[in-house]
Design a protein around this motif. Structure first.
Motif, PDB file in Angstrom:
ATOM      1  N   ALA A 163      14.712 -29.598  46.349  1.00  0.00           N
ATOM      2  CA  ALA A 163      13.422 -29.531  47.052  1.00  0.00           C
ATOM      3  C   ALA A 163      13.595 -29.247  48.538  1.00  0.00           C
ATOM      4  O   ALA A 163      12.651 -28.796  49.189  1.00  0.00           O
ATOM      5  N   PHE A 164      14.756 -29.521  49.083  1.00  0.00           N
ATOM      6  CA  PHE A 164      14.930 -29.392  50.537  1.00  0.00           C
ATOM      7  C   PHE A 164      16.048 -28.448  50.975  1.00  0.00           C
ATOM      8  O   PHE A 164      16.085 -28.046  52.127  1.00  0.00           O
ATOM      9  N   CYS A 165      16.963 -28.137  50.071  1.00  0.00           N
ATOM     10  CA  CYS A 165      18.090 -27.281  50.461  1.00  0.00           C
ATOM     11  C   CYS A 165      17.663 -25.808  50.339  1.00  0.00           C
ATOM     12  O   CYS A 165      17.198 -25.387  49.272  1.00  0.00           O
ATOM     13  N   LEU A 193      21.722 -34.418  36.649  1.00  0.00           N
ATOM     14  CA  LEU A 193      20.773 -34.986  37.625  1.00  0.00           C
ATOM     15  C   LEU A 193      21.471 -35.548  38.850  1.00  0.00           C
ATOM     16  O   LEU A 193      22.356 -36.408  38.715  1.00  0.00           O
ATOM     17  N   HIS A 194      21.007 -35.112  40.038  1.00  0.00           N
ATOM     18  CA  HIS A 194      21.609 -35.604  41.288  1.00  0.00           C
ATOM     19  C   HIS A 194      20.574 -35.888  42.363  1.00  0.00           C
ATOM     20  O   HIS A 194      20.880 -35.858  43.556  1.00  0.00           O
ATOM     21  N   ILE A 195      19.342 -36.195  41.930  1.00  0.00           N
ATOM     22  CA  ILE A 195      18.311 -36.561  42.908  1.00  0.00           C
ATOM     23  C   ILE A 195      18.478 -38.032  43.289  1.00  0.00           C
ATOM     24  O   ILE A 195      18.885 -38.854  42.475  1.00  0.00           O
ATOM     25  N   GLU A 200       9.119 -40.741  45.491  1.00  0.00           N
ATOM     26  CA  GLU A 200       8.686 -39.496  44.863  1.00  0.00           C
ATOM     27  C   GLU A 200       9.418 -39.213  43.548  1.00  0.00           C
ATOM     28  O   GLU A 200       8.847 -38.673  42.599  1.00  0.00           O
ATOM     29  N   THR A 201      10.710 -39.579  43.485  1.00  0.00           N
ATOM     30  CA  THR A 201      11.495 -39.175  42.303  1.00  0.00           C
ATOM     31  C   THR A 201      11.493 -40.218  41.181  1.00  0.00           C
ATOM     32  O   THR A 201      11.835 -39.887  40.056  1.00  0.00           O
ATOM     33  N   LYS A 202      11.135 -41.477  41.503  1.00  0.00           N
ATOM     34  CA  LYS A 202      11.183 -42.511  40.459  1.00  0.00           C
ATOM     35  C   LYS A 202      10.276 -42.119  39.297  1.00  0.00           C
ATOM     36  O   LYS A 202       9.129 -41.690  39.524  1.00  0.00           O
ATOM     37  N   LYS A 270      29.226 -49.737  32.739  1.00  0.00           N
ATOM     38  CA  LYS A 270      28.653 -49.970  34.066  1.00  0.00           C
ATOM     39  C   LYS A 270      28.928 -48.736  34.902  1.00  0.00           C
ATOM     40  O   LYS A 270      29.812 -47.941  34.567  1.00  0.00           O
ATOM     41  N   LYS A 271      28.146 -48.581  35.958  1.00  0.00           N
ATOM     42  CA  LYS A 271      28.198 -47.345  36.746  1.00  0.00           C
ATOM     43  C   LYS A 271      29.640 -47.059  37.182  1.00  0.00           C
ATOM     44  O   LYS A 271      30.279 -47.876  37.823  1.00  0.00           O
ATOM     45  N   MET A 272      30.148 -45.884  36.779  1.00  0.00           N
ATOM     46  CA  MET A 272      31.565 -45.588  37.013  1.00  0.00           C
ATOM     47  C   MET A 272      31.793 -44.368  37.890  1.00  0.00           C
ATOM     48  O   MET A 272      32.933 -44.027  38.186  1.00  0.00           O
TER      49      MET A 272
HETATM   50  P1  NAD Z   1      22.925 -36.242  48.826  1.00  0.00           P
HETATM   51  O1  NAD Z   1      22.046 -37.006  49.759  1.00  0.00           O
HETATM   52  O2  NAD Z   1      24.092 -35.510  49.361  1.00  0.00           O
HETATM   53  O3  NAD Z   1      22.041 -35.189  48.011  1.00  0.00           O
HETATM   54  C1  NAD Z   1      20.772 -35.465  47.502  1.00  0.00           C
HETATM   55  C2  NAD Z   1      20.040 -34.137  47.362  1.00  0.00           C
HETATM   56  O4  NAD Z   1      18.800 -34.397  46.722  1.00  0.00           O
HETATM   57  C3  NAD Z   1      19.708 -33.455  48.697  1.00  0.00           C
HETATM   58  O5  NAD Z   1      20.224 -32.136  48.700  1.00  0.00           O
HETATM   59  C4  NAD Z   1      18.189 -33.460  48.741  1.00  0.00           C
HETATM   60  O6  NAD Z   1      17.671 -32.326  49.372  1.00  0.00           O
HETATM   61  C5  NAD Z   1      17.849 -33.510  47.263  1.00  0.00           C
HETATM   62  N1  NAD Z   1      16.522 -34.043  46.950  1.00  0.00           N
HETATM   63  C6  NAD Z   1      15.933 -35.135  47.477  1.00  0.00           C
HETATM   64  N2  NAD Z   1      14.724 -35.321  46.905  1.00  0.00           N
HETATM   65  C7  NAD Z   1      14.578 -34.324  45.991  1.00  0.00           C
HETATM   66  C8  NAD Z   1      13.536 -33.978  45.089  1.00  0.00           C
HETATM   67  N3  NAD Z   1      12.401 -34.692  45.014  1.00  0.00           N
HETATM   68  N4  NAD Z   1      13.712 -32.898  44.290  1.00  0.00           N
HETATM   69  C9  NAD Z   1      14.854 -32.162  44.363  1.00  0.00           C
HETATM   70  N5  NAD Z   1      15.852 -32.431  45.223  1.00  0.00           N
HETATM   71  C10 NAD Z   1      15.719 -33.509  46.018  1.00  0.00           C
HETATM   72  O7  NAD Z   1      23.371 -37.296  47.731  1.00  0.00           O
HETATM   73  P2  NAD Z   1      24.601 -37.162  46.713  1.00  0.00           P
HETATM   74  O8  NAD Z   1      25.820 -37.703  47.336  1.00  0.00           O
HETATM   75  O9  NAD Z   1      24.609 -35.797  46.147  1.00  0.00           O
HETATM   76  O10 NAD Z   1      24.157 -38.214  45.593  1.00  0.00           O
HETATM   77  C11 NAD Z   1      22.977 -37.995  44.820  1.00  0.00           C
HETATM   78  C12 NAD Z   1      22.567 -39.293  44.153  1.00  0.00           C
HETATM   79  O11 NAD Z   1      23.558 -39.635  43.192  1.00  0.00           O
HETATM   80  C13 NAD Z   1      22.534 -40.497  45.114  1.00  0.00           C
HETATM   81  O12 NAD Z   1      21.271 -40.650  45.736  1.00  0.00           O
HETATM   82  C14 NAD Z   1      22.839 -41.660  44.207  1.00  0.00           C
HETATM   83  O13 NAD Z   1      21.647 -42.228  43.722  1.00  0.00           O
HETATM   84  C15 NAD Z   1      23.614 -41.038  43.047  1.00  0.00           C
HETATM   85  N6  NAD Z   1      25.038 -41.426  43.049  1.00  0.00           N
HETATM   86  C16 NAD Z   1      25.521 -42.053  41.952  1.00  0.00           C
HETATM   87  C17 NAD Z   1      26.852 -42.421  41.900  1.00  0.00           C
HETATM   88  C18 NAD Z   1      27.426 -43.052  40.671  1.00  0.00           C
HETATM   89  O14 NAD Z   1      28.315 -43.874  40.805  1.00  0.00           O
HETATM   90  N7  NAD Z   1      26.995 -42.662  39.497  1.00  0.00           N
HETATM   91  C19 NAD Z   1      27.674 -42.197  43.011  1.00  0.00           C
HETATM   92  C20 NAD Z   1      27.160 -41.504  44.092  1.00  0.00           C
HETATM   93  C21 NAD Z   1      25.828 -41.125  44.106  1.00  0.00           C
END
Ligand code: NAD
Length: 306
Positions: A163-165, A193-195, A200-202, A270-272
């Motif tokens: 949404a922002f990049c 999934l990496h949001i 907004e995203t929940k 658990k989260k790994m």
């Molecule tokens: P990051 O902040 O680098 O990237 C998040 C991206 O999401 C950004 O590019 C942002 O523009 C985008 N974004 C935000 N809102 C959005 C939306 N509504 N729609 C589309 N894109 C949107 O974070 P990251 O390091 O890539 O990590 C992502 C997520 O992964 C973290 O917020 C965290 O919840 C989760 N995470 C989980 C683990 C794990 O152990 N499983 C570890 C690290 C991160």
């Protein structure tokens, strides 16, 4: 100055040693609270701390009230939804994360889980390959970018929506940038999934979005469980026997998923994602360095409650 490492799920020892070294080299006192089982232990430990390094530990208004000397909290990791940002701002406490330090670890886990799933969880039967499949990366941040890099090595056709990049940034990596989440899910058989979990995203990954995924669809979640509308995902998986859900964050309805969708559902216990020695060291040491930079020079580069 007292710097407390407060981790209910401890860092690897080598990371703790590295953090201690950074803190003591800066002339600060190092304190450690690990594997605490009661919130009261955390409330007691933060009483005289000037800075805290945490992982998934909850820092809410009660913790901030107890930490009278606190100036900064650093979440060693990417997601900071475990910290009450409004309360921290009200307490004049700076909150930071350590972006990018665990991204490769999470990306490797995401690809590993994809392979595990397309090979039928190594149950001895014939599976499929990732090569040539369309992978959709939902959010092209630090983890998303690393997933793209590894997936291209597997020969996947990589798409992304963020949404922002800006699209140009995504396309510079040889990844096809799409205009909406809807387009991404319609196009890709596998979505990773990496949001972040935000207001907004929940619950945003819902039936309407998932129903249009191509046949043999797979959703891989290494982000947060809160972004999934679990009831709607269950409804979809009841209707579509071809749909797989693979997650690093155990759903609230784990038992129901496991019982109803055996053979096409997997959750880590658990989260790994960030559980590697490398990610622990990177994030822990970055957290210590950010605290030193903040306390000595006022550096707020990674502040998230601006
Ligand atoms: P990051 O902040 O680098 O990237 C998040 C991206 O999401 C950004 O590019 C942002 O523009 C985008 N974004 C935000 N809102 C959005 C939306 N509504 N729609 C589309 N894109 C949107 O974070 P990251 O390091 O890539 O990590 C992502 C997520 O992964 C973290 O917020 C965290 O919840 C989760 N995470 C989980 C683990 C794990 O152990 N499983 C570890 C690290 C991160």
């Amino acid at each position: 100055m007292k710097i407390l490492v407060a981790t209910d799920k401890p860092f690897a020892k080598v990371a703790v040693d590295g953090i201690r070294k950074e803190i003591e080299a800066a002339g600060y006192e190092f304190a450690l609270l690990e594997k605490y089982t009661e919130k009261a232990q955390l409330l007691d430990a933060v009483k005289d701390a000037n800075a805290i390094i945490i992982r998934s530990d909850i820092v809410d208004a009660e913790v901030l009230d107890a930490a009278k000397e606190l100036k900064i909290v650093v979440r060693a990791g990417a997601g900071y939804d475990n910290v009450d940002l409004a309360a921290a701002t009200a307490h004049n406490v700076c909150v930071m994360n350590t972006p990018g330090q665990n991204s490769n670890a999470v990306a490797e886990l995401a690809l590993g889980m994809m392979v595990y799933a397309v090979r039928n969880f190594y149950n001895g039967t014939s599976g499929t390959e990732l090569m040539g499949k369309k992978l959709g990366i939902h959010a092209y941040g630090n983890v998303g970018r690393n997933v793209a890099r590894v997936a291209k090595g597997f020969g996947m056709e990589v798409y992304a929506y963020d949404a922002f990049c800006p699209k140009e940034v995504i396309e510079k990596d040889g990844v096809k940038a799409l205009d909406s989440a809807e387009e991404l899910y319609k196009t890709c058989q596998v979505v990773s999934l990496h949001i972040p979990a935000t207001a907004e995203t929940k619950n945003s990954i819902n039936y309407a979005l998932l129903k249009d995924m191509p046949k043999g669809a797979m959703l891989v979640n290494t982000a947060r469980k809160e972004v999934i509308n679990e009831a709607e995902l269950i409804k979809l998986m009841e209707e579509r026997a071809d749909f797989k859900y693979i997650t690093d964050i155990m759903p609230a309805a784990n038992a129901e998923f496991a019982e109803k969708f055996a053979g096409r559902y997997f959750s880590t216990p658990k989260k790994m994602g960030a559980q590697t020695a490398e990610a622990n060291i990177n994030a822990g040491i970055a957290a210590a360095q950010q605290i030193v930079g903040f306390l000595k020079d006022g550096c707020e580069k990674f502040r998230v409650n601006k």
